[in-house]
Scaffold this active site. Structure first.
Site, mmCIF file in Angstrom:
data_model
loop_
_atom_site.group_PDB
_atom_site.id
_atom_site.type_symbol
_atom_site.label_atom_id
_atom_site.label_comp_id
_atom_site.label_asym_id
_atom_site.label_seq_id
_atom_site.Cartn_x
_atom_site.Cartn_y
_atom_site.Cartn_z
ATOM 1 N N ILE A 1 7.919 -3.766 45.853
ATOM 2 C CA ILE A 1 6.636 -4.059 46.500
ATOM 3 C C ILE A 1 6.833 -4.215 48.000
ATOM 4 O O ILE A 1 7.768 -4.877 48.454
ATOM 5 C CB ILE A 1 6.021 -5.349 45.921
ATOM 6 C CG1 ILE A 1 5.745 -5.181 44.430
ATOM 7 C CG2 ILE A 1 4.726 -5.705 46.649
ATOM 8 C CD1 ILE A 1 5.238 -6.430 43.764
ATOM 9 N N GLY B 1 9.545 -3.874 41.808
ATOM 10 C CA GLY B 1 8.335 -3.234 41.323
ATOM 11 C C GLY B 1 8.563 -1.819 40.829
ATOM 12 O O GLY B 1 7.802 -1.317 39.999
ATOM 13 N N ASP C 1 9.389 -2.252 37.302
ATOM 14 C CA ASP C 1 8.133 -2.513 36.588
ATOM 15 C C ASP C 1 7.399 -1.205 36.308
ATOM 16 O O ASP C 1 6.844 -1.011 35.225
ATOM 17 C CB ASP C 1 7.217 -3.415 37.437
ATOM 18 C CG ASP C 1 7.743 -4.821 37.604
ATOM 19 O OD1 ASP C 1 7.839 -5.537 36.608
ATOM 20 O OD2 ASP C 1 8.047 -5.196 38.745
ATOM 21 N N GLU D 1 13.555 -9.880 42.119
ATOM 22 C CA GLU D 1 12.609 -10.966 42.377
ATOM 23 C C GLU D 1 13.266 -12.346 42.410
ATOM 24 O O GLU D 1 12.903 -13.192 43.239
ATOM 25 C CB GLU D 1 11.493 -10.952 41.322
ATOM 26 C CG GLU D 1 10.488 -9.832 41.484
ATOM 27 C CD GLU D 1 10.937 -8.533 40.838
ATOM 28 O OE1 GLU D 1 10.115 -7.601 40.745
ATOM 29 O OE2 GLU D 1 12.115 -8.447 40.423
ATOM 30 N N ASP E 1 6.545 -10.365 38.052
ATOM 31 C CA ASP E 1 5.238 -10.594 37.429
ATOM 32 C C ASP E 1 4.412 -9.335 37.189
ATOM 33 O O ASP E 1 3.223 -9.413 36.902
ATOM 34 C CB ASP E 1 4.413 -11.572 38.280
ATOM 35 C CG ASP E 1 4.229 -11.105 39.722
ATOM 36 O OD1 ASP E 1 4.598 -9.960 40.037
ATOM 37 O OD2 ASP E 1 3.723 -11.909 40.538
#
Length: 289
Positions: free
Chosen positions: A83, A139, A142, A162, A170
């Site tokens: 991210i 991310g 993810d 993270e 998350d």
């Protein structure tokens, strides 16, 4: 499946293009579209604009009959740096003086929106195949966890960063990875922030195959996607739907679900064509969507 004007609208919308990615049909002879993350200077970090464009692209490809399989790749030396933090639209940056509860609520809604963006990959009815090279961070992990199949080149590395940034992952990795690589492997990666190699990812089951180079990765994944796209689209989409549904329910519930699914879907013309082609020892010609 949308048809007629719906598919034409989807094609026209795709032609408008995207700012953070490139979406194109690389081989006119294959019903395969590539979604390529296209911010190489930023190592394809996921910006707020990227989170807006991913679900848009997936929704359009879901509607497009010409798309029977989707390849998710990236431009530049790395797949995804995670991210993007600190840029415009950063959800962590609340204006000075903002009420703490209002700030927390705004952050929660921003997280839910980002989660939904990556879940859009999973919800696309067409199979999405990840082709990972270079670094895949935070991310990015993810994102590939939401794909149906994952391949990588031998230079690929994966890391859940993270925990080292003092936050909890998350956007789906902690929920999806245990079902892909197991609880223990997920816990180790998430709690240590350890970077793993392509071979380790293969051993864990995070990727299905490791290619020697990005060129071989691109060619190999394109071939696999083309082979999938030539199968009955109804069978492929149904298989993905049943797999996802069965992942989250008991075996008994999953068996009941697929029985109900096939009670309707086994009436397709594609099944009759597959049987006829098998008897006649030829390649089946499946219906268009």
């Amino acid at each position: 499946m949308a048809s007629g004007g719906g598919s034409s609208d989807a094609e026209a919308e795709l032609l408008r293009g995207f700012k953070t990615m490139a979406v194109a049909r690389q081989d006119p002879a294959a019903a395969v579209y590539e979604v390529r993350l296209n911010r190489p200077a930023q190592r394809n970090a996921l910006s707020p604009e990227a989170f807006a464009e991913i679900p848009r692209a997936m929704a359009l490809l879901d509607r497009l009959p010409a798309a029977r399989a989707v390849v998710l790749s990236a431009a530049g030396p790395h797949f995804c740096a995670g991210i993007e933090l600190g840029g415009p639209g950063n959800p962590l940056a609340a204006p000075p003086g903002t009420d703490p509860v209002a700030a927390a609520d705004g952050l929660r809604r921003a997280i839910l929106d980002m989660q939904a963006a990556l879940t859009a990959v999973e919800l696309c009815r067409k199979p999405v195949i990840a082709a990972v090279h270079g670094a895949c961070v935070g991310g990015g992990v993810d994102l590939v966890a939401a794909c149906d199949i994952r391949y990588c080149s031998k230079d690929a590395t994966f890391v859940l960063k993270e925990v080292d940034m003092a936050i909890v992952a998350d956007l789906g990795a902690l929920q999806r990875l245990p079902m892909i690589i197991g609880y223990g492997n997920t816990a180790e990666l998430a709690l240590t922030g350890r970077r793993i190699t392509a071979l380790e990812a293969k051993e864990m089951g995070l990727v299905t195959r490791v290619f020697d180079s990005k060129q071989e990765l691109d060619a190999g994944v394109a071939k696999i996607a083309k082979e999938i796209s030539e199968k009955s689209a109804w069978a492929v989409m149904g298989t993905k739907a049943v797999l996802l549904r069965s992942r989250d329910i008991t075996v008994e519930q999953g068996l009941e679900h697929v029985a109900t699914w096939n009670a309707g879907m086994m009436k397709s013309n594609d099944l009759m064509e597959a049987i006829k082609a098998f008897v006649e020892k030829r390649k089946p010609v499946f219906s268009k969507l």
